[in-house]
Design a protein around this motif. Structure first.
Motif, PDB file in Angstrom:
ATOM      1  N   MET A  28       0.842  -1.212   0.000  1.00  0.00           N
ATOM      2  CA  MET A  28       0.000   0.000   0.000  1.00  0.00           C
ATOM      3  C   MET A  28       0.872   1.257   0.000  1.00  0.00           C
ATOM      4  O   MET A  28       0.560   2.229  -0.687  1.00  0.00           O
ATOM      5  N   LEU A  29       1.961   1.223   0.747  1.00  0.00           N
ATOM      6  CA  LEU A  29       2.853   2.383   0.775  1.00  0.00           C
ATOM      7  C   LEU A  29       3.489   2.598  -0.599  1.00  0.00           C
ATOM      8  O   LEU A  29       3.565   3.728  -1.093  1.00  0.00           O
ATOM      9  N   ALA A  30       3.925   1.519  -1.237  1.00  0.00           N
ATOM     10  CA  ALA A  30       4.545   1.656  -2.573  1.00  0.00           C
ATOM     11  C   ALA A  30       3.555   2.261  -3.565  1.00  0.00           C
ATOM     12  O   ALA A  30       3.914   3.149  -4.355  1.00  0.00           O
ATOM     13  N   THR A  31       2.298   1.818  -3.522  1.00  0.00           N
ATOM     14  CA  THR A  31       1.322   2.343  -4.488  1.00  0.00           C
ATOM     15  C   THR A  31       1.062   3.832  -4.234  1.00  0.00           C
ATOM     16  O   THR A  31       0.931   4.610  -5.180  1.00  0.00           O
ATOM     17  N   GLU A  32       1.009   4.226  -2.970  1.00  0.00           N
ATOM     18  CA  GLU A  32       0.765   5.657  -2.687  1.00  0.00           C
ATOM     19  C   GLU A  32       1.969   6.501  -3.078  1.00  0.00           C
ATOM     20  O   GLU A  32       1.805   7.599  -3.620  1.00  0.00           O
ATOM     21  N   LEU A  33       3.181   6.005  -2.812  1.00  0.00           N
ATOM     22  CA  LEU A  33       4.363   6.785  -3.184  1.00  0.00           C
ATOM     23  C   LEU A  33       4.445   6.948  -4.697  1.00  0.00           C
ATOM     24  O   LEU A  33       4.891   7.980  -5.199  1.00  0.00           O
ATOM     25  N   ALA A  34       3.988   5.945  -5.422  1.00  0.00           N
ATOM     26  CA  ALA A  34       4.020   6.043  -6.882  1.00  0.00           C
ATOM     27  C   ALA A  34       2.991   7.039  -7.391  1.00  0.00           C
ATOM     28  O   ALA A  34       3.265   7.820  -8.302  1.00  0.00           O
ATOM     29  N   SER A  35       1.795   7.019  -6.772  1.00  0.00           N
ATOM     30  CA  SER A  35       0.707   7.772  -7.396  1.00  0.00           C
ATOM     31  C   SER A  35       0.456   9.155  -6.816  1.00  0.00           C
ATOM     32  O   SER A  35      -0.128   9.990  -7.493  1.00  0.00           O
ATOM     33  N   ALA A  36       0.928   9.440  -5.589  1.00  0.00           N
ATOM     34  CA  ALA A  36       0.566  10.729  -4.985  1.00  0.00           C
ATOM     35  C   ALA A  36       1.471  11.865  -5.412  1.00  0.00           C
ATOM     36  O   ALA A  36       1.181  13.023  -5.154  1.00  0.00           O
ATOM     37  N   GLY A  37       2.594  11.559  -6.080  1.00  0.00           N
ATOM     38  CA  GLY A  37       3.514  12.631  -6.475  1.00  0.00           C
ATOM     39  C   GLY A  37       4.408  13.026  -5.326  1.00  0.00           C
ATOM     40  O   GLY A  37       5.521  12.548  -5.199  1.00  0.00           O
ATOM     41  N   ASP A  38       3.894  13.835  -4.441  1.00  0.00           N
ATOM     42  CA  ASP A  38       4.685  14.328  -3.320  1.00  0.00           C
ATOM     43  C   ASP A  38       4.749  13.268  -2.198  1.00  0.00           C
ATOM     44  O   ASP A  38       3.704  12.783  -1.741  1.00  0.00           O
ATOM     45  N   PRO A  39       5.953  12.895  -1.718  1.00  0.00           N
ATOM     46  CA  PRO A  39       6.061  11.866  -0.682  1.00  0.00           C
ATOM     47  C   PRO A  39       5.298  12.193   0.610  1.00  0.00           C
ATOM     48  O   PRO A  39       4.772  11.296   1.258  1.00  0.00           O
ATOM     49  N   VAL A  40       5.226  13.481   0.954  1.00  0.00           N
ATOM     50  CA  VAL A  40       4.527  13.837   2.196  1.00  0.00           C
ATOM     51  C   VAL A  40       3.046  13.480   2.062  1.00  0.00           C
ATOM     52  O   VAL A  40       2.447  12.871   2.956  1.00  0.00           O
ATOM     53  N   ARG A  41       2.465  13.826   0.920  1.00  0.00           N
ATOM     54  CA  ARG A  41       1.052  13.499   0.690  1.00  0.00           C
ATOM     55  C   ARG A  41       0.876  11.982   0.593  1.00  0.00           C
ATOM     56  O   ARG A  41      -0.080  11.409   1.104  1.00  0.00           O
TER      57      ARG A  41
ATOM     58  N   ARG B 130      -1.567   9.604   2.777  1.00  0.00           N
ATOM     59  CA  ARG B 130      -2.612   8.755   2.170  1.00  0.00           C
ATOM     60  C   ARG B 130      -2.416   7.286   2.547  1.00  0.00           C
ATOM     61  O   ARG B 130      -3.388   6.553   2.783  1.00  0.00           O
ATOM     62  N   TYR B 131      -1.185   6.863   2.614  1.00  0.00           N
ATOM     63  CA  TYR B 131      -0.874   5.489   3.053  1.00  0.00           C
ATOM     64  C   TYR B 131      -1.408   5.273   4.471  1.00  0.00           C
ATOM     65  O   TYR B 131      -2.060   4.268   4.774  1.00  0.00           O
ATOM     66  N   GLN B 132      -1.154   6.235   5.334  1.00  0.00           N
ATOM     67  CA  GLN B 132      -1.618   6.080   6.717  1.00  0.00           C
ATOM     68  C   GLN B 132      -3.150   6.019   6.785  1.00  0.00           C
ATOM     69  O   GLN B 132      -3.710   5.185   7.507  1.00  0.00           O
ATOM     70  N   GLN B 133      -3.806   6.872   5.992  1.00  0.00           N
ATOM     71  CA  GLN B 133      -5.278   6.858   6.002  1.00  0.00           C
ATOM     72  C   GLN B 133      -5.794   5.494   5.523  1.00  0.00           C
ATOM     73  O   GLN B 133      -6.734   4.936   6.085  1.00  0.00           O
TER      74      GLN B 133
END
Ligand SMILES: Cc1cc2nc3c(=O)[nH]c(=O)nc-3n(C[C@H](O)[C@H](O)[C@H](O)COP(=O)(O)OP(=O)(O)OC[C@H]3O[C@@H](n4cnc5c(N)ncnc54)[C@H](O)[C@@H]3O)c2cc1C
Length: 415
Positions: free
Chosen positions: A316-329, A333-336
């Motif tokens: 889940m973290l890998a997918t969010e890092l790929a798709s959210a653009g900014d790592p902070v966001r 999103r991963y945490q949510q």
């Protein structure tokens, strides 16, 4: 070669770390994995762990189903020992039916080796080192190491387990985050003098359980001791003599196979002893630093489905890092996305402990009766009885994984 692909540092190369690094690389990142041990944990080392439902599916998506399947443990039957009476046997498949229809038990060493092998040609691994300081200077995180030269990354992830260094450095002292579940766990290797074959055997007295399972192709067994105690023991994590003494004081009078097992304990060089504690954090991400697996949300060793949670969280973290653009966001999103999964996972341990370490003679009797009738009850009732209160299945249901082909590639990092 210079690259504008975003760079990630992953601390820890056991389960969550390699899964995260593998998928980050596939989704357009340049990951580096740093691992404290001198090499990847190999072969049948460590303890048996479980992959359930979506965690097994993720192994399929990584093309590892064949390797995982051929390395699975040989345990097919659970045998509950009753003094003076025949044991109660139940198949391992039946016992986990209420959690998921897909389940693979595998030694953690085997799983770590398979995961490392899958990633190592495309991911930089640094063994025998550790993060020493982490400074989130935005838009880069500056990291110093115990041995290697300092480097900068776009994002840093601690996948370094229950006693995570990344967590201590960035979020605070461990004591703030460990929730004691009222029990202890010890694991060590002993000769398989019972010739267990495909059986795991377990013996319980009120508040204490001893179990043994065979380790494939080694002639050895792993001994697992679980006991209840209202307050944590005052024994240091690396004081092996004190730990042996503690185990003797708890198990010296248990009977069953304990005299032989305690003799083997004196010879064992792999004793693991720890409290059964969960990691409970309000937030396991901060700026460009996040935690994954046991480091951020261990549901408790041996009682809570931690390995599946680690695999799911890493993906889940890998997918969010790929798709959210900014790592902070992305971390946010991963945490949510993980919050409901983690919330269910925290209910598993206390329920599983009731079954694994019954408090009274009456509960031991009830456990044996439940196991005895299990193969004969109607399917829905059997699934309910083996669901451990439903939390494990609920945890797996909440894990909504996007298929890899639906995940966009990470955008280049801003220079
Ligand atoms: C005795 C025992 C029995 C268990 N039984 C089960 C079970 O039956 N089923 C199940 O699903 N789960 C079980 N678990 C839990 C399971 O092992 C974990 O949930 C799972 O391994 C979590 O994976 P992880 O990658 O998050 O952390 P870990 O597997 O703990 O890996 C952390 C990695 O980080 C490395 N590391 C630590 N510090 C540093 C550092 N400073 N720098 C770099 N690297 C570092 C470690 O060497 C290790 O390789 C058990 C755990 C224990 C201890």
């Amino acid at each position: 070669m210079a690259t504008d692909r975003p760079r990630a540092l992953v601390s820890g190369a056991s389960v969550a770390g390699p899964v995260l690094a593998y998928w980050l690389e596939r989704f357009g990142y340049v990951p580096t994995v740093v691992e404290r041990t001198p090499e990847v944990r190999m072969g049948t080392g460590g303890h048996a762990v479980d992959l359930f439902g979506p965690a097994v599916e993720l192994m399929d998506w990584m093309g590892l189903e064949g390797q995982v399947e051929s390395a699975r443990t040989v345990t097919r039957v659970f045998s509950f020992i009753r003094p003076g009476r025949p044991p109660v046997d139940v198949s391992a498949e039946t016992a986990s039916e209420g959690v998921s229809s897909r389940h693979v038990e595998i030694m953690r060493g085997d799983l770590a080796r398979i995961l490392h092998e899958a990633a190592r040609h495309r991911v930089e691994y640094v063994f025998d080192d550790s993060v020493a300081a982490v400074h989130d200077a935005g838009p880069r995180v500056e990291v110093t190491f115990e041995r290697s030269a300092a480097r900068e990354f776009d994002v840093v992830v601690g996948a370094d387990g229950l006693h995570s260094t990344t967590r201590r450095l960035v979020f605070g002292p461990e004591a703030e985050f460990l929730r004691f579940l009222g029990g202890y766990l010890a694991v060590f290797t002993a000769p398989d003098h019972l010739r267990l074959g495909d059986r795991m055997v377990a013996f319980s007295a009120p508040g204490r359980t001893a179990a043994m399972y065979p380790v494939r192709e080694t002639g050895q067994a792993r001994v697992v001791l679980l006991w209840r105690t209202p307050v944590p023991h005052d024994v240091a994590r690396h004081d092996v003599d004190a730990q042996r003494g503690l185990i003797r004081s708890r198990y010296g009078d248990l009977g069953w196979e304990l005299p032989r097992l305690l003799a083997a304990l004196d010879q064992a060089d792999d004793l693991y002893l720890d409290s059964i504690s969960q990691v409970v954090m309000d937030s396991w991400v901060r700026g460009r630093v996040g935690l994954v697996g046991d480091a951020g949300y261990s549901p408790g060793p041996a009682v809570g489905g931690g390995t599946s949670l680690a695999v799911i969280g890493a993906y889940m973290l890998a997918t969010e890092l790929a798709s959210a653009g900014d790592p902070v966001r992305a971390l946010d999103r991963y945490q949510q996305a993980m919050r409901p999964v983690v919330a269910h996972s925290r209910n598993i341990g206390p329920t599983v402990m009731k079954f694994l370490v019954p408090r009274s003679a009456a509960q031991i009797w009830l456990t044996a009766q439940a196991m005895r009738v299990l193969p004969h009850v109607p399917d829905p009732l059997r699934r309910r009885l083996t669901s451990f209160g439903g939390s494990a299945a609920a945890m797996l249901r909440e894990a909504r994984l996007r298929r890899p082909e639906e995940v966009p590639l990470a955008r280049p990092s801003p220079s």
